[in-house]
Design a protein around this motif. Structure first.
Motif, mmCIF file in Angstrom:
data_model
loop_
_atom_site.group_PDB
_atom_site.id
_atom_site.type_symbol
_atom_site.label_atom_id
_atom_site.label_comp_id
_atom_site.label_asym_id
_atom_site.label_seq_id
_atom_site.Cartn_x
_atom_site.Cartn_y
_atom_site.Cartn_z
ATOM 1 N N TRP A 183 0.836 -1.209 0.000
ATOM 2 C CA TRP A 183 0.000 0.000 0.000
ATOM 3 C C TRP A 183 0.865 1.250 0.000
ATOM 4 O O TRP A 183 0.589 2.206 -0.719
ATOM 5 N N ASP A 184 1.899 1.264 0.827
ATOM 6 C CA ASP A 184 2.789 2.430 0.878
ATOM 7 C C ASP A 184 3.458 2.665 -0.472
ATOM 8 O O ASP A 184 3.587 3.817 -0.925
ATOM 9 N N TRP A 187 0.893 4.163 -2.790
ATOM 10 C CA TRP A 187 0.639 5.575 -2.492
ATOM 11 C C TRP A 187 1.804 6.453 -2.935
ATOM 12 O O TRP A 187 1.609 7.595 -3.369
ATOM 13 N N GLY A 191 1.036 9.356 -5.217
ATOM 14 C CA GLY A 191 1.050 10.571 -4.409
ATOM 15 C C GLY A 191 1.279 11.873 -5.166
ATOM 16 O O GLY A 191 0.519 12.833 -5.012
ATOM 17 N N TRP A 194 -1.839 12.853 -7.145
ATOM 18 C CA TRP A 194 -3.149 12.677 -6.491
ATOM 19 C C TRP A 194 -3.934 13.983 -6.513
ATOM 20 O O TRP A 194 -3.468 15.024 -6.058
#
Length: 201
Positions: A183-184, A187, A191, A194
């Motif tokens: 997940w990190d 992201w 990121g 986003w």
């Protein structure tokens, strides 16, 4: 039961991840091991302990003898002591000088614990010795040996269940940790873009 419910819930769920199914199978496997393997290990450990302890009971009964000792005198300043071998742990014994005859016929003289509240010269009491008259502890009785064997079996079952549960928790923790790492990473890739217009979000 949660493991079975988890497998049923994730069976045809379109949101199911592979890790969700693996986690449910791990939980079910751990449950089956705890219900089936832990009692079997406990029963085997208890049976082994019972055989070993009952053998010790037979050996001690053959090598230890109850003989009658006679009080010569009470040791000055002796205190009443709890008898660690007594069933209740409340019986008291007093240190005295006594004479006794060993099963092999030899005479002995020495300090022993007498199961008498107020020992007087000439009083008789029982002590346990080996064949040559050396003082020994009371032999283990069959009921106590069986109790120890049951406790050993129960302890082995509990330890086995604890190990299985510990392994299950470790596996699940590793899976969750890897999930968070993925997940990190996802992201980090998403990121910078986003919420910006024209980036396909």
């Amino acid at each position: 039961m949660r493991a079975i419910g988890g497998l049923w819930r994730w069976r045809h769920n379109p949101l199911r991840r592979t890790t969700d199914l693996v986690e449910a199978w791990v939980a079910l496997s751990a449950l089956l091991l705890i219900l089936l393997v832990a009692p079997a290990v406990g029963a085997l450990a208890g049976a082994f302990a019972q055989d070993s302890l009952q053998q010790s009971v037979r050996e001690q009964r053959a090598s230890r003898h109850a003989v009658t000792a006679t009080v010569v005198r009470k040791i000055d300043g002796s205190l009443l002591e709890a008898d660690p071998e007594s069933a209740s742990g409340r019986d008291t014994r007093t240190r005295v000088i006594a004479d006794w005859t060993a099963p092999d016929g030899t005479a002995h003289h020495g300090a022993v614990l007498a199961g008498l509240d107020s020992p007087r010269p000439g009083d008789h009491f029982a002590i346990w010795t080996d064949t040559h008259g050396r003082l020994v502890a009371r032999p283990l009785d069959s009921a106590t040996a069986t109790t120890h064997a049951v406790l050993a079996g129960f302890g082995a079952a509990v330890v086995t269940a604890g190990v299985v549960e510990g392994v299950r928790r470790l596996i699940v923790w590793r899976m969750v940790h890897r999930r968070y790492v993925r997940w990190d990473q996802a992201w980090e890739r998403a990121g910078p873009d986003w919420g910006r217009t024209g980036t396909g979000s």
